[in-house]
Design a protein around this motif. Structure first.
Motif, short mmCIF file in Angstrom:
data_model
loop_
_atom_site.label_atom_id
_atom_site.label_comp_id
_atom_site.label_asym_id
_atom_site.label_seq_id
_atom_site.Cartn_x
_atom_site.Cartn_y
_atom_site.Cartn_z
N TRP A 204 -83.12 61.94 -57.21
CA TRP A 204 -82.33 63.00 -56.56
C TRP A 204 -83.12 63.61 -55.43
O TRP A 204 -84.28 63.35 -55.29
N ARG B 74 -85.64 70.41 -56.29
CA ARG B 74 -84.33 69.81 -55.97
C ARG B 74 -83.43 69.79 -57.20
O ARG B 74 -82.23 70.06 -57.12
N TYR B 76 -83.27 71.84 -59.64
CA TYR B 76 -82.72 73.16 -59.95
C TYR B 76 -82.19 73.87 -58.72
O TYR B 76 -81.97 75.09 -58.76
N ASP B 77 -82.01 73.13 -57.63
CA ASP B 77 -81.40 73.70 -56.42
C ASP B 77 -82.15 74.92 -55.91
O ASP B 77 -81.54 75.94 -55.55
N ASP B 79 -84.54 76.47 -53.06
CA ASP B 79 -85.08 76.26 -51.71
C ASP B 79 -86.44 76.92 -51.62
O ASP B 79 -86.59 78.10 -51.96
N ARG B 123 -89.72 81.54 -51.40
CA ARG B 123 -88.57 81.31 -50.52
C ARG B 123 -88.82 81.82 -49.11
O ARG B 123 -88.29 81.28 -48.15
#
Lengths: 204, 204
Positions: A204, B74, B76-77, B79, B123
């Protein structure tokens, strides 16, 4: 068939044993072959920290590790006895023997031997660092005992093991168990669930 | 309500950040409260090995860790930006500030502050070890900036943090992130899936 997965492990490490009992079914589900690579963690890990646990322990840390191990063993239905102390220093006999079997009898025979060594140590409580015990296990899995013992006395297999350790260090393998899938590194006490998800999604 | 889970973490550790983003939803699903406990890993881990990764690195090991981190982010989404170097030595300001907020405004405010510190670092790429930045983040989450800075200059909060480190060491906490659920220890780069299974089954 896609590239093989590399499974790096230490015969004396219970977390390596747990991974060894899971890796084939997970790889098989994704049509992957597994290349087994035994390494003595004392040679691999400069800081003496296999499995990501510190080498300097307190009774509390030991208790946490035992609790964690027991929990994983129950989760995967693995029966274990309390391991006996291993003879000598670094456990080399089964790793050297593995390479000899690999070169002489091939991949399947070597893997069968590795699984038998793990079970001898963790299920049966045998001292697999003792060359005689390592040879008994080889004999039980269909290898000639005397030929195995003669191979152990040949320095080429220790040299080969040294090369394997050097190669693993150059590749950044810093703890055991450690699995490499298409160049992607997976490590930790129980890295297989993440690998399963990774292979299912195709990354992914 | 059953006993709270203890979540030990380091504000400078990306694996701690990832755990912090997952722990509340998993605990919430099992009706568990989470007690957040920031610790500076340099003080906790005698061998300087937070997250189970060795303190002496090679470029290959660093590459593996970066690859592993990117993969988890990625998954766990999350950024992330490249973290900036932190000012000073050990990052104490946000941990001391956390304890002050915890004692003066309670658990929810302290947790909100901790989440904001993590996001500011990972972040937004801010230097959260700088007391002024730690105070900015406190201000952004509803705390009086001047009162926060006055608290940081009061040695009692560093003393309290030292007591927290000592208590964690006596309890065998040897790496971060680390979660304790009803006395059962869970650690590793991503210990939450195992905790989720454990809580779902009520242990095994």
């Amino acid at each position: 068939m896609p590239e093989a997965m590399s499974f790096y492990f230490d015969f004396t490490c219970p977390y390596s044993w747990i991974a060894s009992e899971r890796v084939l079914s997970i790889a098989g589900r994704h049509m992957r072959h597994v290349r087994w690579r035994p390494l003595p963690s004392e040679r691999l890990c400069h800081q003496g920290a296999p499995c990501g646990v510190p080498s300097s322990r307190t009774p509390q840390i030991d208790a946490h590790i035992q609790r964690d191990l027991g929990r994983l063993l129950r989760l995967y239905d693995l029966d274990a006895v309390t391991p006996v102390p291993l003879s000598g220093g670094v456990c080399l006999a089964p790793s050297c023997g593995f390479h000899w079997i690999f070169q002489n009898q091939g991949d399947d025979a070597a893997r069968t031997y590795a699984q038998a060594v793990f079970r001898a140590r963790f299920r049966e409580g045998r001292d697999v660092a003792d060359p005689d015990v390592a040879a008994d296990v080889a004999c039980e899995t269909g290898t000639d005992r005397q030929a195995f013992l003669r191979a152990l006395s040949d320095p080429q297999w220790q040299a080969l093991l040294g090369e394997e350790v050097g190669r693993a260090q150059r590749d950044g393998i810093f703890t055991l168990p450690f699995v490499v899938v298409d160049g992607d590194p997976f490590w930790g006490r129980d890295p297989l669930d993440m690998i399963d998800t990774w292979l299912s999604r195709g990354g992914w």
